[in-house]
Design an enzyme around this catalytic site. Structure first.
Site, PDB file in Angstrom:
ATOM      1  CD  GLU A   1      34.436  19.846  84.933  1.00 11.92           C
ATOM      2  OE1 GLU A   1      33.392  18.985  85.164  1.00 11.92           O
ATOM      3  OE2 GLU A   1      35.807  18.430  85.058  1.00 11.92           O
TER       4      GLU A   1
ATOM      5  CD  GLU B   1      52.000  37.352  81.883  1.00  6.93           C
ATOM      6  OE1 GLU B   1      51.733  38.233  82.359  1.00  6.93           O
ATOM      7  OE2 GLU B   1      51.720  36.423  81.969  1.00  6.93           O
TER       8      GLU B   1
END
Length: 298
Positions: A83, A114
């Protein structure tokens, strides 16, 4: 830290019988728990502010803001990073989001990634991490190997590092130079850290990136004066920004924007200082792009 001892893995008594209540009551229980999240973030505001100041110092010196996470935490980092270019006109790559498992993991669960220490290190190497950059490791549990190894590698290079987690004393918190640890308590659904922990992480990331952009001159008053007009809505927003900043009418705002190739900052200085586009841009450049400095010092 053992999984069963983590606050984020605890059992929430408020939702112990959520499977037996009405739909509306389910929503009330979740909403009541969500109300506690901003208060948890409020308690760590000094830590967030310290991180913003460090991030701004490094970015001002040519560094980047790098988010590193797995699963929901990684996706939140990517969301925040993506953004920044349209909202604040920064170049893609100034704020970077990395997720364990790569682009595929944005929409899909990629099992085991992960837990890969090598993955965290290699992903940072692949973006040519330097000592000027700031690495923000995001992990609700605070125990994610991908994130911990990335933070360790970043510190070895001399990077400033920030760790965001929701468990006090976690490995992410102790590995990073700066720890931000909003304690949100047990989740409504036990262990579902995409809920309160994810919300807390999103609020923290909002502050980190927004604080950086404000301190970088990307905001005048509360207006996003470097917004890029990529669609009709943002064209209208640009006009409104110039109107609100200067008191001119829509026609004057649009004329100024057209004259300066739709750069809100330049248009604002043009109107307020009665300058042409070239001179307004020159003065902004002389003051590092800060409208406030152009107005206050001239």
């Amino acid at each position: 830290m053992q999984l069963e001892k983590m606050i984020t893995e605890g059992s929430n008594t408020a939702s112990a019988e959520i499977d037996r209540v009405s739909t509306l009551e389910m929503c009330r229980i979740i909403n009541d728990e969500d109300k506690t999240v901003p208060l948890a973030v409020e308690r760590v505001l000094p830590d967030i502010a310290a991180a913003i100041d460090v991030i701004h110092a490094q970015v001002s010196g040519g560094g980047r803001l790098i988010y590193l996470g797995a699963g929901t935490s990684g996706r939140l980092g990517i969301l925040d990073a993506s953004e920044c270019p349209p909202t604040y006109g920064v170049k893609p790559g100034l704020v970077v989001g990395l997720i364990a498992g790569g682009e595929y993991a944005i929409q899909h669960a990629v099992e085991g990634t992960e837990d890969s220490r090598e993955g965290g290190i290699n992903d940072l190497k692949n973006i040519n991490l330097t000592a000027q950059d700031v690495v923000v490791g995001i992990a609700a549990s605070g125990r994610t190997p991908y994130v911990i190894a990335g933070l360790e590698y970043a510190r070895q290079l001399g990077c400033r590092t920030v760790g965001i987690s929701c468990n006090p004393g976690s490995a992410v918190s102790t590995t990073a130079e700066f720890a931000i640890t909003p304690i949100v308590g047990a989740e409504v659904v036990t262990g579902s850290s995409r809920m309160k922990a994810g919300t807390a992480q999103k609020l923290v990331l909002n502050m980190l990136s927004t604080g950086l952009m404000i301190k970088s001159g990307k905001v005048f008053g509360n207006l996003m004066v470097d917004v890029v007009a990529t669609n009709e809505k943002l064209h209208v927003r640009q006009v409104n920004i110039v109107k609100n900043a200067t008191g001119c009418n829509a026609e004057q705002a649009e004329a100024a924007l057209i004259a300066c190739e739709r750069n809100c900052k330049t248009a604002i200085v043009m109107v307020l200082k009665n300058l042409d586009a070239a001179e307004a841009k020159k003065r902004l450049d002389q003051h590092g792009g800060f409208i406030r400095q152009v107005l206050d010092k001239e």
